[in-house]
Each structure stands twice: as structure tokens, then as C-alpha cells.
Design a protein around this motif. Structure first.
Motif, mmCIF file in Angstrom:
data_model
loop_
_atom_site.group_PDB
_atom_site.id
_atom_site.type_symbol
_atom_site.label_atom_id
_atom_site.label_comp_id
_atom_site.label_asym_id
_atom_site.label_seq_id
_atom_site.Cartn_x
_atom_site.Cartn_y
_atom_site.Cartn_z
ATOM 1 N N SER A 1 -13.867 -8.947 -13.707
ATOM 2 C CA SER A 1 -13.658 -8.202 -12.460
ATOM 3 C C SER A 1 -14.956 -7.997 -11.684
ATOM 4 O O SER A 1 -14.920 -7.722 -10.486
ATOM 5 C CB SER A 1 -13.015 -6.839 -12.747
ATOM 6 N N ALA B 1 -3.333 2.842 -2.086
ATOM 7 C CA ALA B 1 -4.297 2.034 -1.341
ATOM 8 C C ALA B 1 -4.993 0.988 -2.207
ATOM 9 O O ALA B 1 -4.944 -0.210 -1.923
ATOM 10 C CB ALA B 1 -5.325 2.945 -0.666
ATOM 11 N N ASP B 2 -5.633 1.414 -3.283
ATOM 12 C CA ASP B 2 -6.451 0.485 -4.074
ATOM 13 C C ASP B 2 -5.604 -0.540 -4.817
ATOM 14 O O ASP B 2 -5.806 -1.754 -4.680
ATOM 15 C CB ASP B 2 -7.320 1.262 -5.069
ATOM 16 N N LEU B 3 -4.652 -0.067 -5.607
ATOM 17 C CA LEU B 3 -3.810 -0.979 -6.383
ATOM 18 C C LEU B 3 -2.911 -1.794 -5.465
ATOM 19 O O LEU B 3 -2.688 -2.988 -5.709
ATOM 20 C CB LEU B 3 -2.979 -0.201 -7.392
ATOM 21 N N VAL C 1 0.829 -1.205 0.000
ATOM 22 C CA VAL C 1 0.000 0.000 0.000
ATOM 23 C C VAL C 1 0.866 1.259 0.000
ATOM 24 O O VAL C 1 0.583 2.231 -0.712
ATOM 25 C CB VAL C 1 -0.967 -0.009 1.199
ATOM 26 N N GLN D 1 -3.459 -2.820 -2.338
ATOM 27 C CA GLN D 1 -4.209 -3.893 -1.686
ATOM 28 C C GLN D 1 -4.573 -4.980 -2.681
ATOM 29 O O GLN D 1 -4.479 -6.176 -2.382
ATOM 30 C CB GLN D 1 -5.473 -3.352 -1.026
ATOM 31 N N LEU D 2 -4.986 -4.589 -3.883
ATOM 32 C CA LEU D 2 -5.336 -5.576 -4.909
ATOM 33 C C LEU D 2 -4.136 -6.438 -5.276
ATOM 34 O O LEU D 2 -4.247 -7.670 -5.372
ATOM 35 C CB LEU D 2 -5.875 -4.866 -6.153
ATOM 36 N N THR E 1 -7.352 -0.343 -12.259
ATOM 37 C CA THR E 1 -6.881 0.329 -11.047
ATOM 38 C C THR E 1 -5.599 1.114 -11.277
ATOM 39 O O THR E 1 -5.176 1.883 -10.414
ATOM 40 C CB THR E 1 -6.656 -0.725 -9.939
ATOM 41 N N GLU F 1 -17.695 -7.651 -6.819
ATOM 42 C CA GLU F 1 -16.343 -7.604 -7.361
ATOM 43 C C GLU F 1 -15.635 -8.930 -7.092
ATOM 44 O O GLU F 1 -15.898 -9.599 -6.092
ATOM 45 C CB GLU F 1 -15.556 -6.456 -6.722
#
Length: 223
Positions: A87, A20-22, A15, A24-25, A103, A93
């Protein structure tokens, strides 16, 4: 508890480096991919160590290891399908590499990831055909025609190629953001340990049988 703490630290590292988004993914995908690789590593330890290993398994419990071979192989194909699903499934999701490009904001990285993602999709297509017509559903036409005729043949090399392409995709993102790439270690308490004790048991049985044969020869009356 220790594993949870370590996992949290790795997620935080992703992170901080990626966002944050990418971040965590990517962490969730890497974690799930490592689980697949771990299972496939057990398959390799059991069934891809040469004819002597296969002979051992057949001698000990041929039916059981036939079932296990099939279960692990089919599980690998199903797992590849999950990692390359759409996705979104309805209003939910899903954890899939197909969500990565959505992302990523960096245009250069996005283009590279799109190319690699398409390679992954193509390399996993064989598994999707099996999933749709045999593994997750039983297609009647396929069943009645016979799986060898209706579905493409699948070999371990197909799984290896698919795994390599997913690993390349995730490594591309890790390298872009300067994250370390962790190699998966062998599990000393997995299939390797099982094979060790199976070999010990077989040697002990062979030695005992040899002693019985020698004892029987010694006890036989002279002609």
C-alpha cells in the motif's frame, strides 16, 4: 465528457454508501480492475475462441498476433502485480487491494476482507515472480538458465483465477454496503469487430483465389 459524468456519479454513490476514504478507494480499485478485465476480454476474444480462431490469426498475420498475445498476457500479469502491491512505496501511496483492510473499521467486514485479500495475494503470486525476474526486471540468472526452467509455467487459467479472486473481494465489500455489482459488457468495437472484418477479408480472398483457379482450369489447353 459523458463518461466523466457517469464516473463521477458512480464515485459519489460509493462515497455515500461506504464513506469518503473507503468509498473512493473501492471506486478507484473497481475502475482499475475493470480496465484490466477489459484488456483481458480482448485477449480472450482473440486467442481463446478455439483452433479455428487461431488458424485465422495465423493466416492473416502470424508474427503480429504472436507479439500481441505475448504483450497482452504479460500486461495482464503486470497489472495483477500493481493491484496487489504494497500500500506504500517509500513515501507514496499506491492503488492496491492491500490497502483495503487498513481503511475498513467494521471488525467483521475487516476479518472477511483480510481472508479474501490473502486469497488474492496467493492467486497473484505467480505473476509477481514473473514481474520480479522477467517482466519489470531482467534477472541474469533467470535469463541464462532459461525462463521455462527458472520460472513457474503460466497459463490462462492462472489469470482467470486471479481475476476471479479480485472480483470476489470487491464484490464482498459492495454487497456488505448494498452497492450494485456491474458486469463488464463486451466491446463491439474491439477485437470482436477486428475478427469480423478479418473473416470477411479472408473469405473474399479465398473466393477470389477459387475464381482464379477455375479460370486457369478453363484456359488450360486440352491434352
Amino acid at each position: 465528457m459523458q463518461n466523466d459524468i457517469t464516473d463521477d456519479r458512480v464515485r459519489d454513490q460509493y462515497v455515500r454508501a461506504i464513506g469518503a476514504d473507503l468509498g473512493q478507494l473501492c471506486h478507484e480499485l473497481q475502475d482499475d480492475f475493470d480496465w484490466l478485465r477489459g484488456k483481458w476480454s480482448e485477449f480472450q476474444e482473440l486467442f481463446e475462441k478455439g483452433q479455428e480462431r487461431i488458424d485465422l490469426l495465423n493466416t492473416v498475420a502470424s508474427n503480429f498476433f504472436y507479439f500481441l498475445h505475448r504483450l497482452l498476457f504479460e500486461d495482464a500479469m503486470l497489472h495483477l502485480c500493481r493491484l496487489t502491491d504494497r500500500s506504500r512505496m517509500g513515501d507514496r501511496e499506491t492503488l492496491t487491494v492491500m490497502a483495503l483492510t487498513e481503511t475498513i473499521s467494521d471488525p467483521t467486514l475487516k476479518a472477511s476482507v483480510e481472508t479474501k485479500t490473502e486469497e488474492v495475494r496467493k492467486n497473484c503470486q505467480f505473476a509477481r515472480k514473473w514481474r520480479n525476474r522477467r517482466l519489470a526486471h531482467t534477472d541474469l540468472e533467470t535469463l541464462r538458465e532459461g525462463y521455462p526452467l527458472a520460472l513457474p509455467p503460466v497459463a490462462s487459467t492462472n489469470i482467470h483465477t486471479a481475476l476471479k479472486s479480485i472480483d470476489d473481494l470487491l464484490t464482498l465489500i459492495e454487497n456488505h454496503y448494498g452497492l450494485p455489482h456491474f458486469l463488464l459488457g463486451r466491446d463491439p468495437w474491439g477485437a470482436k469487430s477486428l475478427v469480423y472484418y478479418l473473416e470477411k477479408a479472408k473469405h473474399a480472398i479465398d473466393d477470389e483465389q477459387q475464381r482464379w483457379r477455375e479460370a486457369a482450369k478453363g484456359a488450360a489447353p486440352n491434352s
